[in-house]
Design a protein around this motif. Structure first.
Motif: not given
Length: 455
Positions: A207-215
Motif C-alpha cells: 500500500d506504499g507505506h514506509i516501514p520503520e526498518t528494512f526487512l
C-alpha cells in the motif's frame, strides 16, 4: 452473451498477457512475512521483479532457484534445497511461496516431492511454511497463477473445523483489485461489526507505506494465524470469478458457505454487497453508505450525458474486463472492442458482442473508430498511433503515480470512477468545441442553404 473469439496468430506482436508464475508471486506477496520463490531461471524472476517495482514503486522481495542449462537437465532438487536453506537463514520468513515456471514444468520437476524430501532432511526449516503452486508459463495467465496460489494456500494452511464464528467473514480478493480496493472492502465489512479475513491482502504489504526498518520479506498482509481461522468463518465472499475454485475448495474442506461477486463496481453490485453484509450482521446500513449511494446516483446522473453513445475499447485480465465492460454499459457507453489475454468462463458474460483472445496488436487493429481506449500502460503507443484518448487500468501502470491507491469498488469507488472517466470524455468534447471558432460560425452557410451558398 458475448461471443469469445479464439486467437489464431502464430506469434504475439505486442503482449497483453502476463505469466501465471508472476500472478502467483503477487498473491504470495499479499501475505505477512512472506517471500515468493520462483523455481526457474534468473531471468524469469528478474522480469517479474521489474514489473512489480515499476507498478507499485516499492521494494519487492522475490527470490529464484537460479536454474541453469545443466541443473535444468539434471533436475532442480539441489537448487530448491539450497534456495530454501538460504532464505530461511537470511530472511527467516513465516511463508515461502514456491512457484514453478515453464522451464521446470517442461522438464517435469516433482517440486511437491522435492519439498517433502527437503523437509525430512532439514528440521531447521521448522517454523516456516512452504506452499507450492504449480504455475507453468504455458498454461493460463496472470489471473490463473494468482488463483492457483490462493487455492494452494487454502489447501495447505486451512485446517478442517466445524466451529463457526458468526461475526467472521472470509474475503477472497481477485488479482484485479488494487490495494486501495482491498482497503475499501475491509472498511466496509468492518463498518457492519464484522471481522474480515482477506486472502491475499495487498493493502497491508503493497500500500506504499514506509516501514520503520528494512526487512527481507513482506511487511504487512494476511497473517498465517488468520488463514488458519478461515475454516471457522460464517461465510466466504469471493470477489471475481477467478476466486470461485478457491472458495469451493474452502467450502468442501471446512463447510463454510460461499458467495461469489463477479464485481463490486456499479450501483446494483454495491447494493447486493451491502445487503449481504446487513443480513449477516443483522445491523442497519450505516448512514455514511446511504449517503455514498445517493452521491453515486447523483454522479451517474451528472455523468451519463458524457458517457452516452460513446464507443469504448478495453483490453484487460478477464475479471477486470468484465467489471469495466459492465461499468461502461451501466453508464450508457458501448464496448465495441474487448480483448482478453486468455480464456476464462467469465468472458462469455462480458458486456460486449465479442471478446477476442489476443494481444495489444489485436486491440489496436480492432479499436479504430472508438472514443476511448482502456488498458494498462503498454497500450499508450497504440493510443498515440490511433489518436484516441487513453485511460489506464490494470497492471502494469508505470507512467502514473498512485495507482496502488486507486479505488473503483463500492459506492465511493464507483462514484470516483464515473468522475475520472467522465472527465476524459468531457475534455474531448471541449477540445472539439474549441475547433469551432466564432469566425468559422460567422462564415458558415445556413444549415438549410443549398450547396455552394457560402461566400
Amino acid at each position: 452473451m458475448a461471443e469469445v473469439i479464439a486467437g489464431k496468430k502464430a506469434c504475439t506482436v505486442n503482449p497483453l498477457k502476463m505469466s501465471a508464475p508472476i500472478g502467483a508471486a503477487l498473491a504470495f506477496l499479499g501475505m505477512e512475512r512472506a517471500l515468493p520463490l520462483l523455481h526457474g531461471s534468473q531471468g524469469c524472476t528478474a522480469f517479474g521483479l521489474v514489473l512489480f517495482v515499476r507498478h507499485f514503486r516499492e521494494t519487492i522481495p522475490l527470490q529464484t532457484t537460479a536454474m541453469s542449462e545443466v541443473t535444468t537437465i539434471l533436475g532442480g532438487l539441489e537448487n530448491v534445497e539450497q534456495a530454501l536453506l538460504n532464505i530461511k537463514k537470511r530472511a527467516d520468513p513465516a511463508l515461502i511461496g514456491v512457484c514453478s515456471t515453464g522451464i521446470t514444468e517442461a522438464k517435469g520437476d516433482d517440486v511437491a516431492g522435492f519439498l517433502k524430501l527437503i523437509r525430512d532432511k532439514h528440521p531447521e526449516l521448522e517454523g516456516t511454511e512452504v506452499v507450492f503452486a504449480p504455475t507453468p508459463d504455458f498454461v493460463g495467465g496472470f489471473s490463473d497463477g494468482w488463483a492457483r496460489a490462493v487455492t494452494a494456500m487454502i489447501d495447505a494452511l486451512v485446517p478442517r473445523t466445524k466451529v463457526r464464528t458468526p461475526w467472521q467473514v472470509n474475503i477472497l480478493a481477485g488479482c484485479h483489485l488494487t490495494p486501495g480496493d482491498v482497503e475499501e472492502i475491509r472498511e466496509t465489512v468492518e463498518a457492519f461489526g464484522l471481522r474480515p479475513i482477506i486472502l491475499p491482502d495487498l493493502s497491508g504489504s503493497l500500500d506504499g507505506h514506509i516501514p520503520e526498518t528494512f526487512l527481507p520479506h513482506t511487511l504487512g498482509g494476511t497473517r498465517l494465524e488468520d488463514v488458519r481461522e478461515m475454516g471457522s468463518s460464517a461465510l466466504t465472499i469471493a470477489i471475481g470469478e477467478q476466486m470461485r475454485p478457491a472458495a469451493e475448495l474452502l467450502e468442501k474442506k471446512t463447510g463454510v458457505p460461499l458467495r461469489v461477486f463477479d464485481r463490486l463496481t456499479g450501483l446494483a453490485a454495491c447494493d447486493a454487497f451491502i445487503a449481504l453484509l446487513a443480513d449477516l450482521s443483522e445491523c442497519e446500513v450505516p448512514a455514511k453508505y446511504r449517503r455514498q449511494r445517493s452521491q453515486l446516483q447523483d454522479a451517474m446522473l451528472d455523468g451519463h450525458f458524457y458517457f452516452g453513445e460513446q464507443k469504448v475499447a478495453i483490453a484487460a485480465e478477464p475479471d477486470l474486463l468484465f467489471t469495466l465492460s459492465h461499468f461502461f454499459a451501466d453508464m450508457g457507453a458501448t464496448v465495441t472492442c474487448a480483448v482478453a489475454p486468455q480464456e476464462a468462463p467469465v468472458l462469455a458474460r462480458v458486456a460486449s458482442e465479442t471478446v477476442r483472445i489476443g494481444d495489444l496488436g489485436d486491440f489496436e487493429q480492432h479499436a479504430g473508430g472508438c472514443d476511448l481506449l482502456v488498458t494498462h500502460s503498454h497500450g499508450r503507443q497504440a493510443a498515440a498511433r490511433l489518436g484516441i484518448p487513453f485511460w489506464r487500468a490494470g497492471l502494469p501502470t508505470f507512467d502514473r503515480l498512485g495507482v496502488a491507491h486507486k479505488v473503483s469498488v463500492g459506492y465511493r469507488g464507483t462514484r470516483d470512477l464515473v468522475f475520472e472517466v467522465g472527465n476524459v470524455f468531457m475534455e474531448q468534447l471541449h477540445a472539439h468545441e474549441q475547433h469551432i471558432t466564432p469566425s468559422a460560425l460567422h462564415s458558415a452557410p445556413p444549415v438549410d442553404a443549398p450547396a455552394g451558398a457560402g461566400h
